[in-house]
Design a protein around this motif. Structure first.
Motif, short mmCIF file in Angstrom:
data_model
loop_
_atom_site.label_atom_id
_atom_site.label_comp_id
_atom_site.label_asym_id
_atom_site.label_seq_id
_atom_site.Cartn_x
_atom_site.Cartn_y
_atom_site.Cartn_z
N THR A 64 0.90 -1.32 0.30
CA THR A 64 0.27 0.31 0.15
C THR A 64 0.99 1.41 0.24
O THR A 64 1.75 2.34 0.76
CB THR A 64 -0.83 0.21 1.21
N ARG A 65 1.00 1.69 -0.77
CA ARG A 65 1.39 3.02 -0.82
C ARG A 65 0.32 4.48 -0.78
O ARG A 65 1.07 5.78 -1.10
CB ARG A 65 2.02 3.85 -2.20
N GLY A 66 -0.65 4.30 -1.12
CA GLY A 66 -1.39 5.93 -0.50
C GLY A 66 -2.69 5.90 -0.53
O GLY A 66 -3.48 4.30 -0.48
N LEU A 67 -3.86 6.71 -0.21
CA LEU A 67 -4.74 6.21 -0.71
C LEU A 67 -5.34 7.34 -1.10
O LEU A 67 -5.10 8.92 -1.49
CB LEU A 67 -5.91 6.13 0.74
N MET A 68 -6.87 7.65 -1.53
CA MET A 68 -7.65 9.05 -2.50
C MET A 68 -8.85 9.13 -1.15
O MET A 68 -9.96 8.31 -0.81
CB MET A 68 -8.48 8.60 -3.72
N LEU A 69 -8.59 10.34 -0.69
CA LEU A 69 -10.03 11.22 -0.11
C LEU A 69 -11.12 11.98 -0.70
O LEU A 69 -10.03 12.82 -1.75
CB LEU A 69 -9.88 11.93 0.74
N ASN A 70 -12.35 11.48 -0.18
CA ASN A 70 -12.71 12.84 -1.65
C ASN A 70 -14.18 13.07 -0.34
O ASN A 70 -15.16 11.76 -0.25
CB ASN A 70 -13.75 12.79 -2.64
N SER A 71 -13.96 14.03 0.32
CA SER A 71 -15.16 14.98 0.94
C SER A 71 -15.22 16.22 0.98
O SER A 71 -14.91 17.09 0.38
CB SER A 71 -15.16 14.69 2.28
N ARG A 86 2.23 5.18 7.81
CA ARG A 86 2.01 4.48 7.84
C ARG A 86 2.80 4.48 6.26
O ARG A 86 3.43 4.23 5.65
CB ARG A 86 0.93 3.77 7.02
N GLY A 87 3.30 6.10 6.24
CA GLY A 87 3.72 6.61 5.20
C GLY A 87 3.16 6.43 3.56
O GLY A 87 3.93 6.24 3.18
N TRP A 88 1.60 7.10 3.82
CA TRP A 88 1.61 6.32 3.04
C TRP A 88 0.34 8.32 2.13
O TRP A 88 0.83 8.83 2.51
CB TRP A 88 0.05 6.01 3.03
N TRP A 89 0.68 8.13 0.26
CA TRP A 89 0.80 9.29 0.48
C TRP A 89 -0.79 9.42 0.38
O TRP A 89 -1.85 8.47 -0.02
CB TRP A 89 0.68 9.50 -1.39
N VAL A 90 -1.44 10.65 0.47
CA VAL A 90 -2.92 11.32 0.23
C VAL A 90 -3.51 12.16 0.04
O VAL A 90 -2.94 12.74 -0.57
CB VAL A 90 -3.17 11.63 1.61
N ILE A 91 -4.36 11.94 -1.38
CA ILE A 91 -4.44 12.56 -2.44
C ILE A 91 -6.10 12.76 -1.82
O ILE A 91 -7.02 12.12 -2.02
CB ILE A 91 -4.63 11.91 -3.58
N ALA A 92 -5.84 14.20 -1.44
CA ALA A 92 -7.52 14.57 -1.05
C ALA A 92 -8.03 15.42 -2.05
O ALA A 92 -8.19 16.62 -2.35
CB ALA A 92 -6.95 15.08 0.21
N ASP A 93 -8.69 14.98 -2.71
CA ASP A 93 -9.86 15.74 -3.94
C ASP A 93 -11.39 16.83 -3.07
O ASP A 93 -11.91 16.01 -2.31
CB ASP A 93 -11.12 14.82 -4.70
N GLU A 94 -10.73 17.73 -2.61
CA GLU A 94 -11.40 18.70 -1.83
C GLU A 94 -12.85 19.19 -3.18
O GLU A 94 -12.72 20.34 -2.66
CB GLU A 94 -10.72 19.83 -1.10
#
Ligand SMILES: Cc1ncc(COP(=O)(O)O)c(C=O)c1O
Length: 396
Positions: free
Chosen positions: A170-177, A201-209
């Protein structure tokens, strides 16, 4: 001999947008003179505010007709940083060096995926999710891992659910709120625990706002004001939804300078800068605060009124389950079990169009086939009539 086209491995798995089949059928019905209620739209039905249109016209006359820096004109990047710094709770202010302007937030999301993820990397996608996340991650040759949210909590995921889906890859996650397609909004506590997990965990977070300003109950929070660190955070936003500027194609990312540099280099070889005139239009939207805030408030007020009207129209149908929308302009309705279909959302989309002349989007587009998405970015009477027909079709 003519060369027959064989899709390259780059796009071999690329799916056509699942909304197209319904949209094509709706168009065909309209062409036959059958009035269709279209609740498929993913864009505000308002015109771009006049002060923004005027600023764009003036910019063209003043010579905004040439290439700009790939990362966007400095005044716009400064305005984006200043806008981000209006959000309270950040210990370190955002600087223009962290901002890259693109041809819509969709491009920023794709740039971020390409720059942060590669072959074999796994990316957690809270699901249901906007359809393009899955394809973008795939185009980056990474693996999209859907994590389906809890129906008892507006289909949102928790940090524990993400942790359970994670692997060493796991390298990251997408967030959308607020979320497209559900309209759900993550609370401060929910966001804090997810952002803390990702930082640990050192994951990238791509936060789509992109829908952040379209929120009805106390406003939607930005990851910028909650994240324990910005080192692993890429916040994506744009003018499309809040300012009714979908066609202008301006989005941006706020990311650590090294990431921004990589995203600029990638964009420099693909599209270069976003249209100069559109950058000036976006600049007006961000710096003419009083006019912009008045326009946004007016639009959000209208969306809220329609949301309330649509929810009132569904009240006589208590068996119709849906996510309570706190933002964006979508209603996500549960259609599990519809006529015993294998893909109930697709079966329902076909039936409600054929039998009730309403176009909606099946939930398989968002990774949850038991649901459908209806947009209320249309007049109140059309939205109410459309959702009433949806409820009738579902309960018949
Ligand atoms: C969740 C989400 N992100 C991004 C986008 C893309 O917006 P833009 O027009 O800025 O590319 C959309 C558009 O529908 C969306 O729903």
């Amino acid at each position: 001999m003519p060369l027959s086209f064989q899709p390259s491995p780059n796009i071999a798995r690329l799916k056509e947008s699942a909304t197209l089949a319904v949209a094509a059928k709706a168009r065909a019905l309209k062409a036959q003179g059958i009035p269709v209620i279209d609740l498929g739209a993913g864009e505000p039905d308002f015109d771009t505010p006049a002060f923004i249109r005027r600023a764009a016209a003036a910019a063209v006359e003043a010579g905004a007709t040439r290439y700009t820096n790939t990362e966007g004109i400095l005044p716009l990047r400064e305005a984006i940083a200043a806008d981000a710094n209006r959000i309270e709770g950040q210990s370190v202010p955002v600087t223009p060096a962290e901002v890259v302007v693109s041809n819509g937030s969709k491009q920023s999301l794709y740039n971020a995926c390409v720059c942060c993820f590669g072959p074999g990397d796994e990316v957690l996608i809270p699901t249901p999710a906007w359809t393009s996340y899955f394809e973008m991650v795939d185009l980056a040759r990474a693996v999209a891992v859907p994590v389906v949210g809890d129906p008892a909590n507006s289909l949102k995921v928790t940090a524990a659910m993400l942790a359970a889906a994670a692997t060493p890859r796991t390298r990251g996650l997408m967030l959308n709120s607020p979320s497209n397609p559900t309209g759900a909004v993550y609370s401060r506590e929910e966001l804090a625990s997810i952002l803390t997990l990702a930082a640990d965990r050192g994951w990238w977070v791509i936060a789509d706002e992109i829908y952040r300003r379209i929120a009805y109950e106390g406003g939607a929070l930005s990851a910028l004001e909650i994240a324990p660190t910005r080192d692993n955070l890429i916040v994506i936003n744009g003018v499309a939804k809040a300012y009714a500027m979908t066609g202008w194609r301006i989005g941006w990312s706020i990311a650590p300078p090294a990431v921004s540099k990589a995203m600029t280099a990638f964009q420099g070889h693909t599209t270069s800068n976003a249209a100069a005139v559109s950058q000036h239009a976006a600049l007006a939207a961000l710096v003419e605060r009083e006019q912009a805030d008045a326009a946004v408030s007016h639009m959000v007020q209208s969306f809220r009124q329609r949301r309330d009207a649509v929810l009132a129209a569904l009240a006589p149908f208590p068996s119709v389950r849906h996510v309570h929308p706190q933002g964006a302009f979508y209603l996500y309705v549960n259609v599990e079990g519809f006529r015993g279909a294998h893909d109930p959302g697709a079966a329902f989309a076909a039936a409600v169009l054929d039998e009730h002349q309403v176009a909606i989007v099946p939930g398989n587009a968002f990774g949850t086939p038991g649901w459908i998405r209806a947009s209320y970015a249309t007049t109140e009477s059309i939205a109410v009539e459309g959702l009433t027909r949806v409820a009738r079709c579902l309960t018949a």
